[in-house]
Design a protein around this motif. Structure first.
Motif, PDB file in Angstrom:
ATOM      1  N   CYS A 285       0.836  -1.215   0.000  1.00 21.55           N
ATOM      2  CA  CYS A 285       0.000   0.000   0.000  1.00 21.55           C
ATOM      3  C   CYS A 285       0.872   1.266   0.000  1.00 21.55           C
ATOM      4  O   CYS A 285       0.578   2.251  -0.679  1.00 21.55           O
ATOM      5  N   TRP A 286       1.957   1.225   0.784  1.00 22.56           N
ATOM      6  CA  TRP A 286       2.858   2.382   0.822  1.00 22.56           C
ATOM      7  C   TRP A 286       3.508   2.616  -0.535  1.00 22.56           C
ATOM      8  O   TRP A 286       3.631   3.767  -0.996  1.00 22.56           O
ATOM      9  N   GLN A 287       3.891   1.517  -1.176  1.00 19.74           N
ATOM     10  CA  GLN A 287       4.495   1.652  -2.506  1.00 19.74           C
ATOM     11  C   GLN A 287       3.498   2.237  -3.496  1.00 19.74           C
ATOM     12  O   GLN A 287       3.848   3.098  -4.324  1.00 19.74           O
ATOM     13  N   LEU A 288       2.236   1.772  -3.415  1.00 16.40           N
ATOM     14  CA  LEU A 288       1.207   2.324  -4.303  1.00 16.40           C
ATOM     15  C   LEU A 288       0.974   3.805  -4.015  1.00 16.40           C
ATOM     16  O   LEU A 288       0.852   4.634  -4.932  1.00 16.40           O
ATOM     17  N   ALA A 292       1.708   6.866  -6.506  1.00 19.50           N
ATOM     18  CA  ALA A 292       0.682   7.850  -6.874  1.00 19.50           C
ATOM     19  C   ALA A 292       1.156   9.268  -6.596  1.00 19.50           C
ATOM     20  O   ALA A 292       0.923  10.192  -7.406  1.00 19.50           O
ATOM     21  N   GLN A 293       1.849   9.439  -5.486  1.00 13.25           N
ATOM     22  CA  GLN A 293       2.382  10.753  -5.154  1.00 13.25           C
ATOM     23  C   GLN A 293       3.390  11.208  -6.205  1.00 13.25           C
ATOM     24  O   GLN A 293       3.389  12.367  -6.667  1.00 13.25           O
ATOM     25  N   GLN A 294       4.249  10.296  -6.598  1.00 16.89           N
ATOM     26  CA  GLN A 294       5.265  10.633  -7.608  1.00 16.89           C
ATOM     27  C   GLN A 294       4.618  10.939  -8.948  1.00 16.89           C
ATOM     28  O   GLN A 294       5.028  11.874  -9.662  1.00 16.89           O
ATOM     29  N   PHE A 295       3.588  10.132  -9.294  1.00 23.63           N
ATOM     30  CA  PHE A 295       2.880  10.374 -10.556  1.00 23.63           C
ATOM     31  C   PHE A 295       2.226  11.753 -10.563  1.00 23.63           C
ATOM     32  O   PHE A 295       2.287  12.506 -11.544  1.00 23.63           O
ATOM     33  N   ALA A 296       1.604  12.101  -9.417  1.00 22.74           N
ATOM     34  CA  ALA A 296       0.977  13.426  -9.328  1.00 22.74           C
ATOM     35  C   ALA A 296       2.007  14.535  -9.428  1.00 22.74           C
ATOM     36  O   ALA A 296       1.791  15.565 -10.107  1.00 22.74           O
TER      37      ALA A 296
END
Length: 345
Positions: A285-288, A292-296
């Motif tokens: 979950c942390w990796q996801l 997502a944070q990096q993608f944003a």
């Protein structure tokens, strides 16, 4: 007085012949001497020795049938198992049959067996062979053979066989061990001892007791073969052949402990596996979330770059339009000059 076993049995045989001359049945002798002690003053109130035991057994009809060959010890009478048997099998059903080695019993009993097996950790009710007609001045107790005691069997011996009892006795045999034991019909299983109570005879003696024989005032010696057992291991070797028996309850507790330990280990493994699974889920979950944070963040950076490039392109277009507008204005201004106006006239 102690005599040899052979001499003792000879005296008992003489007594049996004298009793037979009375022509009275065991019931008749019991009725005659139930409340009248024929040997008052001759046999003192006490634990009866083998000679006095045989005397009362035959004269008063106390034990029927009476087998003198079962008197081989100084103060006890060996009694066999024969008669109705009851126990529950491993499915909880009641087993009912008649224990006997006599073929004639098959003509009168519906189910006859010549042996019974007492299963591990079970209880079985056996009937003893003779009928006991206890005079009002004699009581009895019994216990298992020493062999069976060392096997780990237990007999219910609490109640006293009281004076006045008339009938057959059934006894519970408990097998608390992990081994089955077989009891054969006619096999001696318990030793009886008899005690004469303090007693006062009625004033009037029974009629027709002229046949009354003298008591047997001797006893046989303790069997020499039994004196060969000197140690605990000797007794256990004769009883089981393989040391002390295993208690069934102790074995069950040990098995339960093993099962509990196995269950505990499984639960520990499951707990560890569950913890690892939860940790893996958290990491995933942390990796996801981090992805997502990096993608944003990347999307925002790219959007800012696109907006900047768009602003630059718009500015270029604005500058181009301004330049074109200036050129157009300049061209239109030249067309309005005086020279052009004169030529038009």
């Amino acid at each position: 007085m102690k005599v040899s076993l052979e001499a003792f049995h000879n005296q008992v045989a003489v007594l049996a012949e004298a009793v037979a001359k009375s022509r009275l049945s065991a019931d008749g002798r019991h009725d005659l001497f139930d409340e009248f002690d024929p040997y008052a003053g001759k046999i003192e109130p006490a634990l009866l020795n083998a000679g006095h035991l045989a005397t009362y057994a035959m004269v008063t009809g106390m034990i029927e049938p009476f087998d003198a060959s079962r008197l081989i010890k100084p103060a006890t009478y060996l009694v066999a198992a024969e008669g109705p048997v009851r126990y529950r099998n491993d499915k909880g059903h009641v087993e009912r049959f008649y224990l006997s080695a006599d073929p004639k019993k098959r003509e009168t009993e519906s189910c006859v067996r010549d042996s019974v097996q007492i299963a591990p950790n079970s209880i079985c009710f056996l009937t003893l062979e003779p009928t006991f007609r206890m005079p009002s001045y004699i009581a009895a107790r019994f216990n298992l053979l020493i062999r069976d005691v060392y096997r780990g069997l237990l007999v219910g011996t609490g109640p006293l066989v009281d004076p006045g009892f008339d009938g057959r006795l059934s006894i519970p045999i408990h097998n608390f061990t992990t081994q089955p034991y077989d009891i054969t019909a006619g096999e001696g299983i318990v030793y009886f001892e008899f005690t004469k109570l303090s007693w006062q005879n009625p004033a009037k003696a029974p009629d027709e007791i002229s046949w009354l024989p003298d008591p047997v005032n001797c006893q046989p010696p303790f069997p020499a073969s039994k004196n060969k057992r000197k140690s605990l291991d000797n007794y256990l070797a004769e009883a089981t052949g393989n040391g002390p028996p295993q208690h069934a309850i102790e074995l069950s507790i040990a098995e339960m402990r093993k099962q509990a330990e196995w269950t505990r280990n499984v639960l520990n493994i499951a707990t560890v596996a569950g913890a690892i699974g939860v940790a893996g889920l958290v990491i995933t979950c942390w990796q996801l979330f981090a992805g997502a944070q990096q993608f944003a963040a990347d999307a925002q950076t790219e959007l800012r770059g696109s907006r900047y490039q768009l602003a630059q392109d718009v500015q270029v277009l604005k500058d181009r339009v301004a330049d074109l507008k200036r050129q157009l204005d300049a061209s239109m201004g030249a067309n309005r000059s005086p020279a052009n106006a004169a030529s038009n006239k």
